[in-house]
Design a protein around this motif. Structure first.
Motif, PDB file in Angstrom:
ATOM      1  N   TYR A  34      52.283  20.219  -6.480  1.00  0.00           N
ATOM      2  CA  TYR A  34      51.173  19.317  -6.189  1.00  0.00           C
ATOM      3  C   TYR A  34      50.480  18.885  -7.478  1.00  0.00           C
ATOM      4  O   TYR A  34      50.022  17.738  -7.605  1.00  0.00           O
ATOM      5  N   GLY A  35      50.393  19.790  -8.441  1.00  0.00           N
ATOM      6  CA  GLY A  35      49.812  19.426  -9.733  1.00  0.00           C
ATOM      7  C   GLY A  35      50.643  18.367 -10.450  1.00  0.00           C
ATOM      8  O   GLY A  35      50.099  17.440 -11.068  1.00  0.00           O
ATOM      9  N   MET A  36      51.977  18.496 -10.353  1.00  0.00           N
ATOM     10  CA  MET A  36      52.850  17.497 -10.972  1.00  0.00           C
ATOM     11  C   MET A  36      52.730  16.153 -10.271  1.00  0.00           C
ATOM     12  O   MET A  36      52.745  15.101 -10.907  1.00  0.00           O
ATOM     13  N   TYR A  37      52.607  16.187  -8.925  1.00  0.00           N
ATOM     14  CA  TYR A  37      52.385  14.944  -8.196  1.00  0.00           C
ATOM     15  C   TYR A  37      51.091  14.286  -8.665  1.00  0.00           C
ATOM     16  O   TYR A  37      51.021  13.064  -8.854  1.00  0.00           O
ATOM     17  N   SER A  38      50.059  15.089  -8.846  1.00  0.00           N
ATOM     18  CA  SER A  38      48.776  14.565  -9.299  1.00  0.00           C
ATOM     19  C   SER A  38      48.918  13.914 -10.670  1.00  0.00           C
ATOM     20  O   SER A  38      48.410  12.811 -10.906  1.00  0.00           O
ATOM     21  N   ASP A  39      49.611  14.578 -11.580  1.00  0.00           N
ATOM     22  CA  ASP A  39      49.797  14.016 -12.922  1.00  0.00           C
ATOM     23  C   ASP A  39      50.571  12.701 -12.862  1.00  0.00           C
ATOM     24  O   ASP A  39      50.272  11.756 -13.605  1.00  0.00           O
ATOM     25  N   SER A 102      57.725   7.164  -6.134  1.00  0.00           N
ATOM     26  CA  SER A 102      56.707   6.272  -5.585  1.00  0.00           C
ATOM     27  C   SER A 102      55.690   7.072  -4.783  1.00  0.00           C
ATOM     28  O   SER A 102      55.939   8.217  -4.383  1.00  0.00           O
ATOM     29  N   LEU A 103      54.524   6.455  -4.515  1.00  0.00           N
ATOM     30  CA  LEU A 103      53.497   7.122  -3.723  1.00  0.00           C
ATOM     31  C   LEU A 103      54.026   7.454  -2.329  1.00  0.00           C
ATOM     32  O   LEU A 103      53.778   8.543  -1.810  1.00  0.00           O
ATOM     33  N   ASP A 104      54.757   6.531  -1.711  1.00  0.00           N
ATOM     34  CA  ASP A 104      55.296   6.781  -0.372  1.00  0.00           C
ATOM     35  C   ASP A 104      56.256   7.963  -0.369  1.00  0.00           C
ATOM     36  O   ASP A 104      56.235   8.800   0.535  1.00  0.00           O
ATOM     37  N   THR A 105      57.104   8.039  -1.396  1.00  0.00           N
ATOM     38  CA  THR A 105      58.054   9.151  -1.478  1.00  0.00           C
ATOM     39  C   THR A 105      57.327  10.470  -1.660  1.00  0.00           C
ATOM     40  O   THR A 105      57.665  11.480  -1.030  1.00  0.00           O
ATOM     41  N   ILE A 106      56.298  10.478  -2.507  1.00  0.00           N
ATOM     42  CA  ILE A 106      55.519  11.696  -2.730  1.00  0.00           C
ATOM     43  C   ILE A 106      54.820  12.118  -1.446  1.00  0.00           C
ATOM     44  O   ILE A 106      54.773  13.307  -1.106  1.00  0.00           O
ATOM     45  N   ARG A 107      54.278  11.153  -0.699  1.00  0.00           N
ATOM     46  CA  ARG A 107      53.638  11.465   0.576  1.00  0.00           C
ATOM     47  C   ARG A 107      54.638  12.124   1.527  1.00  0.00           C
ATOM     48  O   ARG A 107      54.328  13.136   2.174  1.00  0.00           O
ATOM     49  N   ARG A 108      55.828  11.561   1.629  1.00  0.00           N
ATOM     50  CA  ARG A 108      56.829  12.120   2.534  1.00  0.00           C
ATOM     51  C   ARG A 108      57.228  13.524   2.108  1.00  0.00           C
ATOM     52  O   ARG A 108      57.386  14.425   2.937  1.00  0.00           O
ATOM     53  N   GLU A 109      57.398  13.713   0.794  1.00  0.00           N
ATOM     54  CA  GLU A 109      57.745  15.040   0.301  1.00  0.00           C
ATOM     55  C   GLU A 109      56.653  16.050   0.639  1.00  0.00           C
ATOM     56  O   GLU A 109      56.934  17.178   1.070  1.00  0.00           O
ATOM     57  N   ALA A 110      55.388  15.654   0.464  1.00  0.00           N
ATOM     58  CA  ALA A 110      54.279  16.565   0.733  1.00  0.00           C
ATOM     59  C   ALA A 110      54.199  16.915   2.213  1.00  0.00           C
ATOM     60  O   ALA A 110      53.907  18.064   2.572  1.00  0.00           O
ATOM     61  N   ALA A 115      55.094  21.114   6.468  1.00  0.00           N
ATOM     62  CA  ALA A 115      55.778  21.531   7.693  1.00  0.00           C
ATOM     63  C   ALA A 115      56.650  22.757   7.439  1.00  0.00           C
ATOM     64  O   ALA A 115      56.698  23.688   8.251  1.00  0.00           O
ATOM     65  N   GLN A 116      57.343  22.775   6.301  1.00  0.00           N
ATOM     66  CA  GLN A 116      58.205  23.907   5.980  1.00  0.00           C
ATOM     67  C   GLN A 116      57.390  25.170   5.714  1.00  0.00           C
ATOM     68  O   GLN A 116      57.765  26.270   6.129  1.00  0.00           O
ATOM     69  N   ALA A 117      56.272  25.021   5.000  1.00  0.00           N
ATOM     70  CA  ALA A 117      55.431  26.180   4.709  1.00  0.00           C
ATOM     71  C   ALA A 117      54.858  26.766   5.992  1.00  0.00           C
ATOM     72  O   ALA A 117      54.798  27.995   6.155  1.00  0.00           O
ATOM     73  N   ALA A 118      54.438  25.906   6.920  1.00  0.00           N
ATOM     74  CA  ALA A 118      53.903  26.393   8.189  1.00  0.00           C
ATOM     75  C   ALA A 118      54.968  27.174   8.953  1.00  0.00           C
ATOM     76  O   ALA A 118      54.690  28.233   9.539  1.00  0.00           O
ATOM     77  N   ARG A 119      56.210  26.681   8.949  1.00  0.00           N
ATOM     78  CA  ARG A 119      57.289  27.385   9.644  1.00  0.00           C
ATOM     79  C   ARG A 119      57.550  28.744   8.991  1.00  0.00           C
ATOM     80  O   ARG A 119      57.748  29.750   9.690  1.00  0.00           O
ATOM     81  N   GLU A 169      56.920  10.726  11.260  1.00  0.00           N
ATOM     82  CA  GLU A 169      57.650  10.625   9.993  1.00  0.00           C
ATOM     83  C   GLU A 169      58.080  12.005   9.515  1.00  0.00           C
ATOM     84  O   GLU A 169      59.204  12.181   9.014  1.00  0.00           O
ATOM     85  N   THR A 170      57.216  12.997   9.672  1.00  0.00           N
ATOM     86  CA  THR A 170      57.581  14.362   9.287  1.00  0.00           C
ATOM     87  C   THR A 170      58.772  14.850  10.111  1.00  0.00           C
ATOM     88  O   THR A 170      59.714  15.447   9.574  1.00  0.00           O
ATOM     89  N   ALA A 171      58.743  14.568  11.414  1.00  0.00           N
ATOM     90  CA  ALA A 171      59.855  14.958  12.280  1.00  0.00           C
ATOM     91  C   ALA A 171      61.142  14.255  11.866  1.00  0.00           C
ATOM     92  O   ALA A 171      62.225  14.848  11.879  1.00  0.00           O
ATOM     93  N   ARG A 172      61.012  12.973  11.495  1.00  0.00           N
ATOM     94  CA  ARG A 172      62.202  12.226  11.063  1.00  0.00           C
ATOM     95  C   ARG A 172      62.785  12.822   9.791  1.00  0.00           C
ATOM     96  O   ARG A 172      64.009  12.975   9.657  1.00  0.00           O
ATOM     97  N   ARG A 173      61.915  13.199   8.853  1.00  0.00           N
ATOM     98  CA  ARG A 173      62.397  13.772   7.604  1.00  0.00           C
ATOM     99  C   ARG A 173      63.091  15.116   7.857  1.00  0.00           C
ATOM    100  O   ARG A 173      64.109  15.415   7.238  1.00  0.00           O
ATOM    101  N   MET A 174      62.531  15.904   8.767  1.00  0.00           N
ATOM    102  CA  MET A 174      63.167  17.175   9.082  1.00  0.00           C
ATOM    103  C   MET A 174      64.519  16.955   9.743  1.00  0.00           C
ATOM    104  O   MET A 174      65.475  17.691   9.507  1.00  0.00           O
ATOM    105  N   PHE A 175      64.629  15.907  10.586  1.00  0.00           N
ATOM    106  CA  PHE A 175      65.913  15.593  11.211  1.00  0.00           C
ATOM    107  C   PHE A 175      66.948  15.236  10.145  1.00  0.00           C
ATOM    108  O   PHE A 175      68.120  15.639  10.222  1.00  0.00           O
ATOM    109  N   LEU A 176      66.517  14.477   9.130  1.00  0.00           N
ATOM    110  CA  LEU A 176      67.438  14.123   8.051  1.00  0.00           C
ATOM    111  C   LEU A 176      67.944  15.374   7.344  1.00  0.00           C
ATOM    112  O   LEU A 176      69.136  15.486   7.029  1.00  0.00           O
TER     113      LEU A 176
END
Length: 325
Positions: A34-39, A102-110, A115-119, A169-176
């Motif tokens: 997250y710090g690297m994303y911020s930078d 890109s910002l969109d890619t970073i959002r999707r990654e986050a 979701a993974q951390a919660a699991r 979108e999170t569900a779609r990414r997990m499906f991928l």
């Protein structure tokens, strides 16, 4: 030793102390990400960078809570165990792949990270019997799950429908990650790895039937190998990537299809006609793979094409040179 997941610990074999140690190292790694994303965003999107600074601070607070509990239960010395040491644990992008996202890619990654951390915390809580450890892990699972909508935190939306869209979108990414990625990896391996033996046989023998048999054997053999590698590498319990049978089957079948695509033309009796058709199919396969990686896996098209086409060309030329030697 990491082939097929060998050399890694099974999540089910971890002790409560090791689970806490793994959670501590994972929170530390995620905070750094997250710090690297911020930078990366600070110059273009300062408000979004501030959000990721806050998220890094939250991860640090989680880590301190975990360390304090470990100190109370097990003492000062924390075992050295990281996510790459555990079979089926979710993976993060390497540092060098995080640059220029890109910002969109970073959002999707986050979103996927949360979701993974919660699991992970839910699975960990279910495996612990100590009440205080179970409570903290459960609390952290809820903290990851109930984070305020990331889109809202980034100031991009504030409507419930946007929250639902983000969850979709999170569900779609997990499906991928669960199904598309294993199939894509198999298709890439089958399309590229079978080129050398197929074209080496073709140019060594000029016999289309023998070439087809070699291509058939190479495709099925590669499919079995890739299927076993994918299925045995991760049981899906921790990563949430689905049944190992489904993932292994997807990888194995797509690997076989990738190899058969350019083996089938050698059912044509004329050698040069079969070879030209096979080469055209190889080109089509490689460009299709590049497009899929660009479309679904957030890989820049030019880079995807360069990696796949250059790699495929080198393997193809290896087969041709060996076949003509």
């Amino acid at each position: 030793m990491t082939l097929f997941g060998f050399g890694k610990r099974a999540f089910s074999d971890l002790t409560e102390q090791e689970i806490l140690a793994l959670a501590i190292s994972s929170e530390e790694d995620d905070g750094r990400i997250y710090g690297m994303y911020s930078d990366a965003l600070r110059e273009r999107y300062p408000a979004s960078a501030k959000v990721f600074d806050d998220m890094a601070a939250e991860e640090s607070e989680h880590r301190h809570r975990l360390i304090e509990l470990h100190r109370q239960k097990f003492g000062e010395r924390i075992p050295l165990i990281r996510r790459e040491n555990v079979r089926g644990f979710y993976e993060r992008r390497p540092v060098w792949l995080m640059k220029n996202l890109s910002l969109d890619t970073i959002r999707r990654e986050a979103m996927v990270m949360e979701a993974q951390a919660a699991r992970f915390y839910r699975q960990s809580a279910a495996r612990t019997s100590d009440a205080s450890i179970r409570k903290l892990l459960g609390d952290l699972a809820e903290a990851e799950k109930s984070h305020v909508s990331l889109a809202h935190r980034l100031g991009l939306s504030n409507l419930p429908t946007d929250v639902r869209a983000e969850e979709d979108e999170t569900a779609r990414r997990m499906f991928l990650l669960q199904y598309v990625q294993p199939g894509l990896v198999g298709l890439m391996d089958g399309s590229v790895s079978t080129l050398a033996p197929l074209f080496a046989t073709a140019f060594a023998t000029h016999n289309t039937w023998d070439t087809f048999l070699v291509g058939l054997a190479a495709s099925i053999g590669a499919g079995i190998s890739m299927g076993l590698a994918e299925g045995l590498s991760d049981d899906g319990e921790l990563s949430g990537r689905g049944s190992p049978w489904i993932r292994g089957s997807a990888a194995g079948i797509m690997t076989t299809i990738g190899g058969l695509g350019h083996a089938l033309p050698y059912l044509i009796p004329n050698f040069w006609t079969a070879t030209v058709v096979a080469i055209l199919l190889v080109i089509a396969e490689l460009w299709a793979i590049s497009w899929i990686r660009w479309k679904y896996m957030d890989t820049p098209f030019f880079r995807a094409a360069l990696q796949i086409v250059v790699g495929g060309f080198l393997v193809f030329m290896t087969g041709v040179l060996i076949g003509n030697s």
